[in-house]
Design an enzyme around this catalytic site. Structure first.
Site, mmCIF file in Angstrom:
data_model
loop_
_atom_site.group_PDB
_atom_site.id
_atom_site.type_symbol
_atom_site.label_atom_id
_atom_site.label_comp_id
_atom_site.label_asym_id
_atom_site.label_seq_id
_atom_site.Cartn_x
_atom_site.Cartn_y
_atom_site.Cartn_z
ATOM 1 N N HIS A 132 0.747 -1.056 -0.009
ATOM 2 C CA HIS A 132 -0.054 -0.069 0.089
ATOM 3 C C HIS A 132 0.871 1.499 0.076
ATOM 4 O O HIS A 132 0.590 2.309 -0.481
ATOM 5 C CB HIS A 132 -0.918 -0.081 1.225
ATOM 6 C CG HIS A 132 -2.014 -1.187 1.116
ATOM 7 N ND1 HIS A 132 -1.828 -2.236 1.616
ATOM 8 C CD2 HIS A 132 -3.225 -1.032 0.086
ATOM 9 C CE1 HIS A 132 -2.705 -3.154 1.388
ATOM 10 N NE2 HIS A 132 -3.833 -2.246 0.504
ATOM 11 N N GLU A 156 -10.021 -3.003 2.062
ATOM 12 C CA GLU A 156 -9.802 -3.285 3.256
ATOM 13 C C GLU A 156 -9.550 -2.047 4.209
ATOM 14 O O GLU A 156 -9.334 -2.128 5.270
ATOM 15 C CB GLU A 156 -8.379 -3.842 3.154
ATOM 16 C CG GLU A 156 -8.240 -5.078 2.216
ATOM 17 C CD GLU A 156 -7.721 -4.822 0.962
ATOM 18 O OE1 GLU A 156 -7.948 -3.541 0.343
ATOM 19 O OE2 GLU A 156 -6.668 -5.345 0.391
ATOM 20 N N ASP A 217 -20.677 1.391 -8.032
ATOM 21 C CA ASP A 217 -19.947 0.910 -9.136
ATOM 22 C C ASP A 217 -19.024 2.181 -9.762
ATOM 23 O O ASP A 217 -19.507 3.059 -9.950
ATOM 24 C CB ASP A 217 -20.831 0.480 -10.221
ATOM 25 C CG ASP A 217 -19.972 -0.416 -11.411
ATOM 26 O OD1 ASP A 217 -18.908 0.393 -11.875
ATOM 27 O OD2 ASP A 217 -20.498 -1.096 -12.290
ATOM 28 N N ASP A 251 -7.125 1.046 -6.905
ATOM 29 C CA ASP A 251 -6.711 -0.216 -6.318
ATOM 30 C C ASP A 251 -7.655 -1.197 -6.266
ATOM 31 O O ASP A 251 -8.228 -1.999 -5.301
ATOM 32 C CB ASP A 251 -6.451 0.239 -4.610
ATOM 33 C CG ASP A 251 -5.928 -1.002 -3.914
ATOM 34 O OD1 ASP A 251 -5.406 -1.796 -4.376
ATOM 35 O OD2 ASP A 251 -5.979 -0.880 -2.324
#
Length: 351
Positions: A132, A156, A217, A251
């Protein structure tokens, strides 16, 4: 009795020809069944069979001393597995008079908690920072003063954590399609979204007042907010300009050949990529994680499973003034990892 039972159950059927007195052996019936072995014609083999991916490599292999399933569930979009592992190599730190459970309880060894999405390894706790940091900091440090940042994916919360370390940041829009994944990670991987050591932040990065979590989305969100609209009024265009981002961080899942349908548009929709660059301020920067770095002897990417990645680079080159590829070799995925940084204007390349 045993031999006759074996013959009845397992022997090749045969009968004696009365004329020749020789046995007539019928051809045995052969059926082939497989689950993880063999070949499949299905394009989505690795998506529909998670154990054929990284999950199977780690759960089914013998080199793990300890394996514990934390959660295995299906969200609306994907399968989510979280496991704790301890490799056999770590057992050297356990004394002869100490059991593995005692070693874990006393902290002599710590399980490696790993997140899998559709069987593909996404994050490992002891390598979380490396990946990251490599994704976030080059872009954030290249921009002179990043105030508004958008994150695509990153359920996450670790990408969000790294972004919030910058005191200049005033607003972060995190667009993640899978809200269930976010909640699972908050419960079972809380350290990934832990912002307690960042001045002015909160225990969970998701609760920081600068964060806007959008369960949508990303393709639709960017197209709706920054896509071409000839009828857009002048004042609306000015308002949109004020909402543009200094840095956009992609990501999402790796741009491989087995991308699930729900995120395929992130790498194949030219309108989406055009909208992403339209969403950037004039000195804006976008960075994408691009999956495993190509090896020296691999064929051209147009002839490999990484064909989609090559197409993404071509798409980005159409909109960016400068692009830069870089890699990090210690992300914990077994291979170096590639990243693509693109500058909307030429000047950012000097940074």
């Amino acid at each position: 009795p045993i031999l006759s039972n074996f013959e009845r159950l397992f022997a090749v059927p045969h009968q004696q020809n009365s004329a020749t007195k020789f046995d007539v052996v019928s051809m045995p019936r052969v059926e082939w069944r497989h689950k993880l072995r063999g070949f499949s014609d299905a394009d989505d083999y690795f998506v529909s069979n998670p154990l054929g991916n990284d999950l199977g490599d780690e759960v089914l292999e013998l080199w793990m001393e300890y394996k514990a399933k934390i959660i295995s569930t299906e969200t609306k979009f994907q399968r989510v597995d979280i496991y704790d592992f301890i490799p056999v190599a770590q057992s050297i730190y356990i004394g002869n008079n100490t059991t593995l459970d005692e070693a874990i309880a006393s902290g002599i060894v710590s399980p490696q908690r790993t997140l899998f999405l559709d069987g593909v390894s996404q994050s490992k706790l002891n390598k979380d920072e490396v990946y990251h940091e490599a994704l976030v900091h080059p872009a954030m440090m290249t921009h002179p003063k990043p105030k508004r940042v958008a994150i695509v994916g990153g359920g996450e919360g670790a990408t969000l954590r790294e972004v919030l370390k910058y005191g200049t940041v005033e607003h972060v829009a995190m667009i993640e399609i899978d809200g269930e994944l976010v909640e699972i990670c908050r419960e079972y991987l809380p350290s990934m979204s832990d912002c307690s050591d960042i001045d002015g932040s909160t225990q969970s990065c998701f609760d920081d007042s600068r964060v806007e979590l959008l369960i949508e989305d990303a393709t639709d969100w960017f197209n709706d907010n920054f896509g071409p609209d000839d009828e857009q009024k002048e004042e609306e265009k000015e308002d949109n300009d004020a909402k543009k981002f200094d840095v956009i961080i992609m990501d999402a899942l790796d741009p491989m050949f087995a991308i699930p349908e729900f995120c395929d548009g992130l790498y194949s929709d030219n309108d989406f990529l055009s909208s992403v660059f339209e969403a950037l301020a004039e000195d804006g920067i976008v960075v994408l994680q691009m999956g495993t770095s190509p090896a020296e002897k691999e064929p051209d990417e147009y002839m490999s499973p990484f064909k989609k990645r090559s197409e993404v680079i071509s798409y980005v080159a159409e909109f960016a003034d400068r692009i830069h590829m870089y890699e990090e070799g210690n992300c914990g995925f077994g291979f170096p990892w590639s990243f693509l940084l693109a500058c909307k204007e030429r000047d950012c390349s000097e940074s």
